[in-house]
Design an enzyme around this catalytic site. Structure first.
Site, PDB file in Angstrom:
ATOM      1  N   GLN A 219      -4.887  -4.296 -43.336  1.00  0.00           N
ATOM      2  CA  GLN A 219      -3.809  -3.237 -43.809  1.00  0.00           C
ATOM      3  C   GLN A 219      -3.313  -2.349 -42.507  1.00  0.00           C
ATOM      4  O   GLN A 219      -2.428  -1.894 -42.374  1.00  0.00           O
ATOM      5  CB  GLN A 219      -4.112  -2.639 -44.969  1.00  0.00           C
ATOM      6  CG  GLN A 219      -2.899  -1.450 -45.269  1.00  0.00           C
ATOM      7  CD  GLN A 219      -3.139  -1.022 -46.885  1.00  0.00           C
ATOM      8  OE1 GLN A 219      -3.189  -1.674 -47.823  1.00  0.00           O
ATOM      9  NE2 GLN A 219      -3.778   0.268 -46.847  1.00  0.00           N
TER      10      GLN A 219
ATOM     11  N   TYR B 298      -9.258 -12.428 -45.846  1.00  0.00           N
ATOM     12  CA  TYR B 298      -8.450 -11.250 -45.777  1.00  0.00           C
ATOM     13  C   TYR B 298      -9.547 -10.142 -46.238  1.00  0.00           C
ATOM     14  O   TYR B 298     -10.523 -10.156 -46.863  1.00  0.00           O
ATOM     15  CB  TYR B 298      -7.515 -11.261 -47.002  1.00  0.00           C
ATOM     16  CG  TYR B 298      -6.794  -9.720 -47.144  1.00  0.00           C
ATOM     17  CD1 TYR B 298      -5.738  -9.440 -46.201  1.00  0.00           C
ATOM     18  CD2 TYR B 298      -7.294  -8.718 -47.846  1.00  0.00           C
ATOM     19  CE1 TYR B 298      -5.104  -8.042 -46.260  1.00  0.00           C
ATOM     20  CE2 TYR B 298      -6.684  -7.421 -48.011  1.00  0.00           C
ATOM     21  CZ  TYR B 298      -5.673  -7.193 -47.213  1.00  0.00           C
ATOM     22  OH  TYR B 298      -4.857  -5.795 -47.091  1.00  0.00           O
TER      23      TYR B 298
ATOM     24  N   HIS C 230       0.939  -1.170  -0.072  1.00  0.00           N
ATOM     25  CA  HIS C 230      -0.101   0.006  -0.140  1.00  0.00           C
ATOM     26  C   HIS C 230       0.950   1.326   0.089  1.00  0.00           C
ATOM     27  O   HIS C 230       0.505   2.306   0.364  1.00  0.00           O
ATOM     28  CB  HIS C 230      -0.963  -0.088   1.202  1.00  0.00           C
ATOM     29  CG  HIS C 230      -1.742  -1.196   1.586  1.00  0.00           C
ATOM     30  ND1 HIS C 230      -2.897  -1.482   1.065  1.00  0.00           N
ATOM     31  CD2 HIS C 230      -1.136  -2.458   2.267  1.00  0.00           C
ATOM     32  CE1 HIS C 230      -3.373  -2.654   1.376  1.00  0.00           C
ATOM     33  NE2 HIS C 230      -2.255  -3.169   2.069  1.00  0.00           N
TER      34      HIS C 230
ATOM     35  N   SER D 270      15.531  21.769 -15.570  1.00  0.00           N
ATOM     36  CA  SER D 270      14.224  22.831 -15.684  1.00  0.00           C
ATOM     37  C   SER D 270      14.691  24.191 -15.990  1.00  0.00           C
ATOM     38  O   SER D 270      16.156  24.676 -15.716  1.00  0.00           O
ATOM     39  CB  SER D 270      13.732  22.728 -14.256  1.00  0.00           C
ATOM     40  OG  SER D 270      12.956  24.290 -14.359  1.00  0.00           O
TER      41      SER D 270
END
Ligand code: ARG
Length: 459
Positions: A323, A318, A157, A278
């Protein structure tokens, strides 16, 4: 004008939008090498069975090698009007060798052609995943060896549960990634049968030799049902399912690295090579690679669901829907390989902050279970009673603002009169982990056994 390959019955060419929605060359050019390998195997078989002449087969073979080197050289004129990689290659072959090029497609359809190309491509990706996973397991094993006895908190937890060892935690991922490897290997085994020779869907009346093409392409044999051979894409889905599970494991590890490298945890220091800064906050050192791994995993899950959805309503055999299989698999495979490589690099370079791990391992009453076990072992209490006594001691320590080892013997005895001094020996974190010698447990002795086993497995 109409398409040169199939335009016999057409008077007019396709609308420009039709061409745009129909073309797959923009992405299936990635199957060029597999397409040419498949065509070479097919041509050789056509000659061996007397369906085409040896000289035509030779012209096709040489021409295909030229096409391949043009594509690899990056100066191949891919054409959208020619739809896909199969027709682009064949059209160029015709330009190079002339009439014999038209004999290559005997006893073959683009349906078995694309099925074989794609199987070869996905098979290669299974192998690539295997090597990438082996490298990641090596990196984790290196960490495990360095820290087989470094103590850290184990969590449930995300709350401190019991002390564990760093090596044990690293090996938990080694186990997961080993199962991922096995899933790819298993999928590879099942997909390694050749659809070539199924032709459009029903097989062919030409006396082809499917064993021969299967063998030439490294397959274990031909697929046994021509309809199935051109209709299913379960091999691609198995690859994506294995990728998704592996990606889930990667994402959990990435999440741990993000948490562990935070100022609140300070369990690991990521190397400069795998961190970013940053633009406004000069102090920042962000675990971007881990975050991006965690995020890219979503694309892999998405691709898996997308292809499942494409396939689920298709009647045999098919349909052009299929595709749409390739971009999903390409994207999933590309992102999986990138994530695996980034994770291997990060794991190999990261530095555990051993002292911080140790301090964290001792906080949060992490040895409460050891205390309860001691009450069972030494005083003969039933475990449930021992649990209750220990709970009272935890509450007492919490009230005093201290940890369990800081309680006095008198404090302890006020809860259970028979407790003795010996109890303090089990409250230390080293004792705690060292005592967990059950098979697969976190004791350094067990961890070292497992490290030795994995070293043997990985060679
Ligand atoms: N570009 C197609 C695909 O990727 C090749 C197969 C086309 N077959 C057909 N009958 N139109 O699925």
């Amino acid at each position: 004008t109409s398409n040169a390959m199939w335009g016999g019955r057409f008077a007019a060419g396709p609308d420009a939008i039709m061409e745009a929605i129909n073309a797959s060359i923009g992405f299936d050019k990635r199957l060029a090498a597999q397409d040419i390998a498949g065509s070479r195997a097919h041509a050789a078989m056509l000659a061996a069975t007397g369906i085409i002449s040896p000289s035509d087969a030779e012209a096709i073979r040489e021409g295909l090698l030229t096409v391949l080197s043009e594509i690899e050289g990056g100066d191949f004129p891919f054409s959208t009007a020619l739809e896909d990689i199969h027709m682009n290659v064949e059209a160029r072959l015709k330009e190079i060798i002339g009439e014999p090029a038209g004999r290559l497609h005997t006893a073959r359809s683009r349906n078995d052609q694309v099925a074989v190309d794609f199987r070869l491509w996905v098979r290669d990706q299974c192998d690539a995943a295997d090597s990438a996973l082996a490298a990641l397991m090596e990196a984790l094993l290196g960490q495990a060896e360095a820290g087989a006895d470094w103590v850290m908190p184990g969590f449930t937890h995300l709350q401190v549960a019991q002390p564990v060892t760093w090596g044990h935690h690293m090996l938990a991922y080694v186990e997961m990634f080993a199962r991922d490897r096995a899933r790819f290997a298993d999928a590879r085994k099942r997909m390694n049968l050749s659809p070539l020779g199924a032709a459009a869907l029903a097989g062919t009346s030409f006396p082809i030799d499917r064993e021969m093409t299967a063998e030439a392409l490294g397959f274990d044999g031909p697929m046994s049902n021509s309809l199935d051979a051109v209709a299913d894409r379960d091999f691609a889905l198995e690859f994506m399912a294995a990728s998704s599970i592996c990606a889930m494991h990667l994402s959990r590890l990435a999440e741990e690295l993000v948490i562990w490298s935070s100022a609140q945890f300070r369990f690991v220091k990521m190397s400069d090579r795998w961190s970013t800064g940053s633009s406004i906050m000069p102090q920042k050192r962000n675990p971007d690679a881990a975050e991006l791994i965690r995020a890219k995993i979503g694309r892999i899950f998405g691709a898996n669901v997308a292809l499942m959805t494409v396939m689920k309503g298709l009647p045999l055999t098919y349909s052009k829907d299929m595709q749409e299989d390739k971009e999903q698999v390409f994207d999933a495979a590309d992102n999986l390989m990138l994530a695996l490589a980034a994770m291997s690099g990060m794991v190999a370079d990261m530095e555990a902050q051993v002292d911080n791990l140790r301090v964290a391992a001792a906080t949060g009453f992490s040895t409460a279970t050891d205390l309860a076990d001691w009450l069972v072992r030494t005083l003969g209490l039933p475990f449930r009673d021992a649990h209750h006594v220990t709970g009272s001691l935890v509450a007492m320590a919490e009230g005093k603002g201290c940890d369990l080892p800081e309680l006095s013997l008198a404090d302890m005895q006020s809860v259970h009169a028979d407790i003795t001094d010996a109890v303090f020996e089990v409250l230390g974190v080293d004792n705690s982990v060292a005592s967990r010698t059950s098979y697969g447990g976190t004791a350094p002795s067990q961890v070292r056994l497992q490290i030795a086993r994995w070293k043997e497995v990985l060679g």
